[in-house]
Design a protein around this motif. Structure first.
Motif, PDB file in Angstrom:
ATOM      1  N   GLY A 168       0.778  -1.221   0.000  1.00  0.00           N
ATOM      2  CA  GLY A 168       0.000   0.000   0.000  1.00  0.00           C
ATOM      3  C   GLY A 168       0.814   1.276   0.000  1.00  0.00           C
ATOM      4  N   LYS A 169       2.146   1.167  -0.056  1.00  0.00           N
ATOM      5  CA  LYS A 169       3.027   2.326   0.020  1.00  0.00           C
ATOM      6  C   LYS A 169       3.843   2.456  -1.265  1.00  0.00           C
ATOM      7  N   LEU A 170       4.031   3.683  -1.723  1.00  0.00           N
ATOM      8  CA  LEU A 170       4.830   3.915  -2.928  1.00  0.00           C
ATOM      9  C   LEU A 170       6.316   3.765  -2.635  1.00  0.00           C
ATOM     10  N   HIS A 171       7.051   3.151  -3.577  1.00  0.00           N
ATOM     11  CA  HIS A 171       8.497   2.999  -3.492  1.00  0.00           C
ATOM     12  C   HIS A 171       9.101   3.336  -4.861  1.00  0.00           C
ATOM     13  N   PHE A 172      10.398   3.502  -4.863  1.00  0.00           N
ATOM     14  CA  PHE A 172      11.145   3.760  -6.096  1.00  0.00           C
ATOM     15  C   PHE A 172      11.985   2.525  -6.405  1.00  0.00           C
ATOM     16  N   LEU A 173      11.868   2.004  -7.609  1.00  0.00           N
ATOM     17  CA  LEU A 173      12.594   0.803  -8.032  1.00  0.00           C
ATOM     18  C   LEU A 173      13.590   1.162  -9.126  1.00  0.00           C
ATOM     19  N   LYS A 174      14.821   0.707  -8.956  1.00  0.00           N
ATOM     20  CA  LYS A 174      15.886   0.942  -9.934  1.00  0.00           C
ATOM     21  C   LYS A 174      16.477  -0.407 -10.325  1.00  0.00           C
ATOM     22  N   ARG A 175      16.463  -0.702 -11.617  1.00  0.00           N
ATOM     23  CA  ARG A 175      17.024  -1.978 -12.070  1.00  0.00           C
ATOM     24  C   ARG A 175      17.761  -1.788 -13.388  1.00  0.00           C
ATOM     25  N   LEU A 176      18.730  -2.652 -13.641  1.00  0.00           N
ATOM     26  CA  LEU A 176      19.545  -2.551 -14.845  1.00  0.00           C
ATOM     27  C   LEU A 176      18.705  -2.763 -16.100  1.00  0.00           C
ATOM     28  N   LYS A 177      19.028  -2.004 -17.134  1.00  0.00           N
ATOM     29  CA  LYS A 177      18.392  -2.238 -18.423  1.00  0.00           C
ATOM     30  C   LYS A 177      18.776  -3.634 -18.911  1.00  0.00           C
ATOM     31  N   SER A 178      17.972  -4.210 -19.764  1.00  0.00           N
ATOM     32  CA  SER A 178      18.187  -5.591 -20.215  1.00  0.00           C
ATOM     33  C   SER A 178      19.553  -5.785 -20.858  1.00  0.00           C
ATOM     34  N   GLU A 179      20.043  -4.758 -21.574  1.00  0.00           N
ATOM     35  CA  GLU A 179      21.349  -4.906 -22.245  1.00  0.00           C
ATOM     36  C   GLU A 179      22.532  -4.882 -21.286  1.00  0.00           C
ATOM     37  N   TYR A 180      22.309  -4.430 -20.040  1.00  0.00           N
ATOM     38  CA  TYR A 180      23.397  -4.395 -19.057  1.00  0.00           C
ATOM     39  C   TYR A 180      23.215  -5.434 -17.943  1.00  0.00           C
ATOM     40  N   ALA A 181      22.049  -6.064 -17.903  1.00  0.00           N
ATOM     41  CA  ALA A 181      21.733  -6.946 -16.776  1.00  0.00           C
ATOM     42  C   ALA A 181      22.678  -8.139 -16.678  1.00  0.00           C
ATOM     43  N   GLY A 182      23.233  -8.584 -17.800  1.00  0.00           N
ATOM     44  CA  GLY A 182      24.130  -9.734 -17.765  1.00  0.00           C
ATOM     45  C   GLY A 182      25.596  -9.376 -17.610  1.00  0.00           C
ATOM     46  N   ASP A 183      25.913  -8.089 -17.507  1.00  0.00           N
ATOM     47  CA  ASP A 183      27.302  -7.636 -17.395  1.00  0.00           C
ATOM     48  C   ASP A 183      27.697  -7.540 -15.922  1.00  0.00           C
ATOM     49  N   ILE A 184      28.714  -8.302 -15.535  1.00  0.00           N
ATOM     50  CA  ILE A 184      29.130  -8.365 -14.137  1.00  0.00           C
ATOM     51  C   ILE A 184      29.554  -7.002 -13.603  1.00  0.00           C
ATOM     52  N   ARG A 185      30.112  -6.153 -14.470  1.00  0.00           N
ATOM     53  CA  ARG A 185      30.564  -4.833 -14.025  1.00  0.00           C
ATOM     54  C   ARG A 185      29.392  -3.984 -13.537  1.00  0.00           C
ATOM     55  N   TYR A 186      28.296  -4.024 -14.279  1.00  0.00           N
ATOM     56  CA  TYR A 186      27.132  -3.217 -13.891  1.00  0.00           C
ATOM     57  C   TYR A 186      26.393  -3.857 -12.722  1.00  0.00           C
ATOM     58  N   GLN A 187      26.432  -5.171 -12.656  1.00  0.00           N
ATOM     59  CA  GLN A 187      25.838  -5.854 -11.507  1.00  0.00           C
ATOM     60  C   GLN A 187      26.571  -5.462 -10.218  1.00  0.00           C
ATOM     61  N   GLU A 188      27.892  -5.425 -10.306  1.00  0.00           N
ATOM     62  CA  GLU A 188      28.686  -5.055  -9.125  1.00  0.00           C
ATOM     63  C   GLU A 188      28.478  -3.582  -8.761  1.00  0.00           C
ATOM     64  N   ALA A 189      28.308  -2.736  -9.774  1.00  0.00           N
ATOM     65  CA  ALA A 189      28.061  -1.320  -9.509  1.00  0.00           C
ATOM     66  C   ALA A 189      26.733  -1.132  -8.772  1.00  0.00           C
ATOM     67  N   LEU A 190      25.715  -1.900  -9.183  1.00  0.00           N
ATOM     68  CA  LEU A 190      24.422  -1.822  -8.522  1.00  0.00           C
ATOM     69  C   LEU A 190      24.527  -2.342  -7.084  1.00  0.00           C
TER      70      LEU A 190
END
Length: 397
Positions: A35-57
């Motif tokens: 029932g509460k609003l939140h902000f969601l941030k997730r990697l774009k599909s083209e970066y989701a499989g890259d370990i560098r961006y995963q580690e940055a997140l």
């Protein structure tokens, strides 16, 4: 963390809506959970499989999760959906400048932004975190109360996550662009560049010049030094105002004194001239002028009294909720935590003072805004000075 973890399916959210503004490597959403609003941030599909961006997140979440400051967005969780954060109902600083450029032409609004931004920067640096991507789009202003919320620790640098992925050229210091030494002076440079873009930035020209100096050694070496410079500047303007006020009082006093010295001569001339007139004329001259009926300015005195009572009551409440307890503290303090606590409490007291001024301006529209602002600021300065003097006396004892 692999690409499957960033699936478009969001069964656990009651509602999900993609935000208008998206990042370079991440998609952003407004979601509803419990029932509460939140902000969601997730990697774009083209970066989701890259370990560098995963580690940055992962770095961004691990850094943000352990931090808590009223002017810093809160990090809540990290899972297959991405980073879940508190939702801030507001707009970026760049949006505010575009939509309402007159907002920062009011000095109190500029000072509030500056002090809250410095407060959160000081907090980050005290926790061994450098933001390294300070810019207009990473500073939110809430719709309620216009408070600062600093966002996006994606490029941050900490003692445990030393790798940083990039910067924004318009706000990056020369050594940051060149891949040089990373320290607090990078954030200080970016802070100065932000000040340059404010409509009322001329009041901070000296601070801006030093923050944005080409050589790191010529800049302020800490946020504390910036705060000291700003406080010193405020005290300078306060003393100038006091001197001008005293000079005005002196001029009025001299004028009254001159009038009183000349008054007997005027009366004597009137008596001599009246000798040649009859007694009725003399009596008419000596009778004091009739008392005029009360003018429409009389209610203003009543409003001034009401304003004074409201101001004293509201300032007393703000004082008791922020800095009153420091009357038992000492300065200089043997523990750094006391100095930090004093900075936070006095900043909060000033923020409440600004809010009190705004409420009183709305309540008493017939009284000039400048008068109300001067009264509230004077009360603030008096109370802070009183408590600080008590702290110094405690330290001497």
């Amino acid at each position: 963390m692999d690409s499957s973890q960033f699936s478009a399916n969001q069964p656990r959210f009651e509602a999900i809506e993609q935000m208008d503004t998206q990042g370079a490597t991440c998609d952003t959403f407004r979601v509803k959970l419990y029932g509460k609003l939140h902000f969601l941030k997730r990697l774009k599909s083209e970066y989701a499989g890259d370990i560098r961006y995963q580690e940055a997140l992962l770095k961004e979440f691990e850094t943000g999760y352990r931090l808590e400051h009223p002017n810093l967005v809160r990090y809540l969780s990290l899972d297959k959906d991405g980073i879940l954060m508190e939702y801030v109902d507001g707009e970026t600083l760049s949006q505010r400048l575009a939509k309402n450029p007159d907002y920062f032409k009011q000095r109190m609004n500029t000072e509030k932004l500056v002090r809250q931004l410095l407060s959160v920067l000081q907090y980050l640096h005290s926790h061994q975190v450098l933001h390294l991507d300070l810019k207009l789009d990473n500073i939110l202003l809430t719709h309620i109360n216009d408070d600062v919320k600093l966002i996006d620790l994606g490029f941050c640098y900490t003692d445990t996550f030393a790798d940083t992925q990039g910067h924004t050229n318009a706000f990056a210091a020369p050594e940051q662009k060149a891949g040089g030494v990373v320290d607090v002076r990078l954030d200080i440079y970016a802070f100065g560049k932000i000040l340059e873009l404010l409509p009322d930035h001329s009041i901070y020209n000296k601070v801006i010049a030093r923050c944005t100096a080409e050589r790191p050694e010529d800049r302020y070496q800490s946020v504390e030094e910036i705060l000291h410079a700003i406080n010193h500047q405020r005290r300078y303007f306060l003393w100038v105002a006091i001197i001008v006020f005293c000079a005005a009082l002196l001029s009025v006093g001299l004028a009254l004194l001159t009038h009183q010295k000349n008054e007997p001569a005027v009366i004597e001339k009137m008596v001599v001239d009246s000798v040649v007139t009859d007694q009725q004329d003399i009596r008419q001259q000596m009778v004091p002028p009739p008392v005029s009926e009360p003018t429409q300015q009389m209610p203003a005195k009543d409003e001034q009294t009401l304003l004074k009572e409201d101001l004293e009551r509201m300032m007393d409440q703000a004082y008791r909720s922020t800095i009153a307890t420091f009357c038992d503290s000492v300065f200089p303090s043997p523990t750094p935590s006391t100095g930090k606590a004093w900075t936070e409490a006095s900043t909060e007291f000033h923020n409440q003072t600004v809010q009190i001024g705004e409420r009183l301006i709305k309540k008493y529209p017939s009284i000039p805004e400048t008068t109300i602002r001067q009264e509230t600021e004077s009360h603030f300065q008096s109370l802070v000075s009183s408590v600080f003097t008590q702290m110094r006396n405690n330290g001497k004892q």
